[in-house]
Write a protein that holds these residues in place. Structure first.
Motif, PDB file in Angstrom:
ATOM      1  N   VAL A 223       0.755  -1.104   0.243  1.00 20.26           N
ATOM      2  CA  VAL A 223      -0.053  -0.039   0.038  1.00 20.26           C
ATOM      3  C   VAL A 223       0.881   1.340  -0.049  1.00 20.26           C
ATOM      4  O   VAL A 223       0.570   2.326  -0.903  1.00 20.26           O
ATOM      5  CB  VAL A 223      -1.044   0.053   1.280  1.00 20.26           C
ATOM      6  N   THR A 224       1.973   1.240   0.906  1.00 21.58           N
ATOM      7  CA  THR A 224       2.811   2.376   0.943  1.00 21.58           C
ATOM      8  C   THR A 224       3.486   2.761  -0.466  1.00 21.58           C
ATOM      9  O   THR A 224       3.585   3.860  -0.789  1.00 21.58           O
ATOM     10  CB  THR A 224       3.687   2.227   1.813  1.00 21.58           C
ATOM     11  N   LYS A 229       4.346   5.774  -5.298  1.00 16.47           N
ATOM     12  CA  LYS A 229       4.233   6.007  -6.696  1.00 16.47           C
ATOM     13  C   LYS A 229       3.293   7.015  -7.117  1.00 16.47           C
ATOM     14  O   LYS A 229       3.678   7.834  -7.965  1.00 16.47           O
ATOM     15  CB  LYS A 229       4.088   4.666  -7.331  1.00 16.47           C
ATOM     16  N   MET A 230       1.983   7.133  -6.776  1.00 20.18           N
ATOM     17  CA  MET A 230       1.115   7.841  -7.332  1.00 20.18           C
ATOM     18  C   MET A 230       1.263   9.252  -6.826  1.00 20.18           C
ATOM     19  O   MET A 230       1.116  10.114  -7.656  1.00 20.18           O
ATOM     20  CB  MET A 230      -0.467   7.580  -6.813  1.00 20.18           C
ATOM     21  N   GLU A 250      -6.630   8.461  -2.104  1.00 16.20           N
ATOM     22  CA  GLU A 250      -7.606   7.539  -1.406  1.00 16.20           C
ATOM     23  C   GLU A 250      -7.926   6.337  -2.054  1.00 16.20           C
ATOM     24  O   GLU A 250      -8.149   5.250  -1.640  1.00 16.20           O
ATOM     25  CB  GLU A 250      -8.821   8.494  -0.808  1.00 16.20           C
ATOM     26  N   ARG A 251      -8.101   6.734  -3.546  1.00 16.44           N
ATOM     27  CA  ARG A 251      -8.704   5.663  -4.272  1.00 16.44           C
ATOM     28  C   ARG A 251      -7.717   4.562  -4.626  1.00 16.44           C
ATOM     29  O   ARG A 251      -7.855   3.379  -4.444  1.00 16.44           O
ATOM     30  CB  ARG A 251      -9.297   6.075  -5.622  1.00 16.44           C
ATOM     31  N   VAL A 252      -6.407   5.200  -4.558  1.00 17.04           N
ATOM     32  CA  VAL A 252      -5.432   4.317  -4.867  1.00 17.04           C
ATOM     33  C   VAL A 252      -5.126   3.338  -3.540  1.00 17.04           C
ATOM     34  O   VAL A 252      -4.858   2.052  -3.714  1.00 17.04           O
ATOM     35  CB  VAL A 252      -3.869   5.187  -4.951  1.00 17.04           C
ATOM     36  N   ARG A 253      -5.162   4.045  -2.326  1.00 15.89           N
ATOM     37  CA  ARG A 253      -5.141   3.163  -1.044  1.00 15.89           C
ATOM     38  C   ARG A 253      -6.073   1.879  -0.993  1.00 15.89           C
ATOM     39  O   ARG A 253      -5.941   0.827  -0.767  1.00 15.89           O
ATOM     40  CB  ARG A 253      -5.164   3.970   0.040  1.00 15.89           C
TER      41      ARG A 253
END
Length: 535
Positions: A223-224, A229-230, A250-253
């Protein structure tokens, strides 16, 4: 006439009837050509001859006239000649005329400059030395050859042509309204199988086998990594506000958490990205349309957040049991579909016209007979796929004036897309010129100009050049007429009248002289001996 036997799809166009030779029937049996196609080309060819040159149709007063013609996706010459050109140590186009003749003469079954002219209603070789006496005629579709027949007989524009052309004003689209992607939808089909037999479709099993070992991470580390990267990508998005960036992160997480497995060990690279990486290693071995599919998958993997991938080229149909079928949900494409590679939904011409960049990816014969004119008329810019073959309509198109050329392997497609995006004024000008060209060619003035250049003049040159067998002392025959001359070349049972065409009307079909059973019995027996299974 002996040199004409280099062609595997000839039809002998004669006064006052036409006879299709056995090669046409051979291709009926293997499924690459049917009797209907042979009949259409033969009938329309004779209609043009009778209408344009009535002085050659005066019954017994008519002089002998034999015109070899052919039709098909791909010019039919023997594999031995293809192999000879492929193995050339240097570019044949750089040879002197003398060296070129020596090179061609040294190849088995390669037609020379002295071969009889062949009127080919279909795609021909782009390289002028490959078959120097093959003349490209309009392809046998309603949008091309039949449209000229309608114009010649009735002086009206065929609806089958005009309905295919979606000009911007017809559909209410402007350049600024178009979606900035290279779009293509079409059929997963073969490509120049004789000329480039080494190209093939990728096998997903091979790509999965060749995947590099995936690095394993714990869930929290994964996740980190994804968030970091994003975050770096978002730093370059100066137009994004802080609130929007927070929503994206938040979507990426959430997405990263959803990919976790029970033992909290997950791959650092998604399956799609890994498969794309594996496919790219074998990229040069794929058919052009599969190359386009791989480029699209790569663009999707690398696309930044909230931006469209630059490419959207996918298969909407494939050939199954001789007919087109949708790959969606099919057994043949289910694995590709699960990964999200190659397959895409059908797009109507109206939907395709909403995109800024079109591409006419070549099919079985290296070109796309109707796709080029359709895409050229649309308000977007055409990336024209340059392959070893071309159609007669291509002679009216100029690179960087009406279209942007791309190589047969598509390696320069992304570069051309980037150029177009960074040069919107020039891109729009080329797109407008392409649309204007199709607007002219589909007008009465344009149809008449194409009729004269692409049909009347080639027919006139061939007719004027023909010397009746009875008036010549050809070194290869002592025959007094064409029938005896041909029978000296082939056995009596190889020259079989297949159909009779009178050419009085564009819509009058030829009379079939053999039924399907007789065709198979007659030609299946002879095809193996005549062609030796070489093509």
């Amino acid at each position: 006439l002996r040199n004409c036997t280099n062609v595997t799809l000839p039809y002998w166009c004669m006064t006052p009837r036409m006879i299709c030779s056995m090669e046409c029937i051979l291709n009926v049996i293997i499924g690459s050509l049917d009797v209907r196609s042979c009949s259409i080309v033969s009938s329309i060819c004779l209609f043009f001859l009778r209408t344009l040159f009535p002085e050659r149709f005066r019954g017994k007063k008519s002089a002998e006239l034999i015109i070899p013609i052919s039709s098909g996706d791909f010019p039919g010459i023997k594999n031995t000649c293809y192999t000879h050109f492929r193995r050339a140590s240097s570019d044949v186009s750089t040879f002197t005329p003398r060296d070129r003749k020596k090179f061609i003469a040294s190849g088995q079954d390669c037609p020379s400059d002295n071969s009889a002219p062949i009127l080919n209603f279909g795609s021909v070789f782009r390289h002028p030395n490959m078959f120097p006496t093959m003349i490209d005629m309009p392809v046998p579709t309603h949008e091309h050859l039949f449209a000229f027949g309608v114009w010649l007989s009735r002086k009206i524009i065929s609806n089958r042509l005009s309905d295919q052309l979606l000009f911007g004003e017809k559909i209410g689209l402007e350049w600024e309204d178009l979606i900035p992607q290279v779009v293509w939808r079409g059929t997963d089909f073969s490509y120049l199988s004789q000329a480039v037999p080494s190209l093939d479709k990728p096998q997903l099993e091979d790509s999965l086998t060749n995947l590099p070992p995936l690095r394993q991470l714990k869930q929290e580390d994964y996740v980190t990594e994804r968030i970091d990267k994003m975050t770096k990508k978002l730093e370059r998005k100066t137009a994004f506000g802080a609130a929007k960036k927070i929503r994206i992160l938040e979507r990426v997480r959430k997405r990263a958490l959803e990919t976790a497995v029970i033992d909290e060990q997950i791959p650092a690279t998604s399956t799609k990205a890994a498969v794309v990486e594996s496919l790219k290693e074998q990229y040069m071995h794929y058919l052009p349309r599969w190359k386009a599919a791989v480029l699209t998958a790569e663009a999707e993997v690398n696309a930044e957040p909230d931006t469209l991938p630059w490419a959207n080229m996918k298969f909407s149909t494939f050939i199954k049991d001789g007919s087109k079928a949708s790959p969606s949900g099919s057994e043949e494409y289910k694995d590709w579909e699960e990964i999200g590679i190659a397959t895409g939904g059908y797009m109507s011409p109206q939907t395709l016209s909403k995109y800024k960049y079109q591409i006419d990816l070549g099919g079985g014969g290296g070109t796309t007979w109707t796709g080029t004119i359709q895409k050229l008329a649309m308000p977007g810019l055409l990336f024209h796929h340059l392959t070893p073959t071309k159609d007669s309509i291509h002679d009216w198109m100029k690179p960087w004036v009406h279209y942007v050329p791309v190589s047969s392997d598509l390696l320069d497609l992304k570069q051309k897309f980037d150029w177009a995006e960074s040069h919107p004024v020039e891109s729009k000008q080329i797109a407008d010129e392409g649309t204007n060209l199709m607007r002219y060619l589909s007008s009465p003035e344009g149809l008449e100009a194409m009729l004269q250049q692409d049909i009347v003049e080639p027919l006139r040159r061939v007719i004027e050049a023909y010397q009746p067998v009875s008036s010549t002392t050809h070194s290869q025959t002592s025959a007094g007429n064409w029938r005896v001359a041909i029978q000296e070349i082939v056995r009596d049972d190889e020259l079989v009248p297949m159909m009779m065409c009178r050419g009085h009307s564009l819509y009058k079909k030829c009379e079939q002289m053999l039924d399907t059973k007789d065709m198979k019995n007659t030609f299946t027996r002879e095809s193996s001996r005549t062609f030796g299974g070489s093509h």
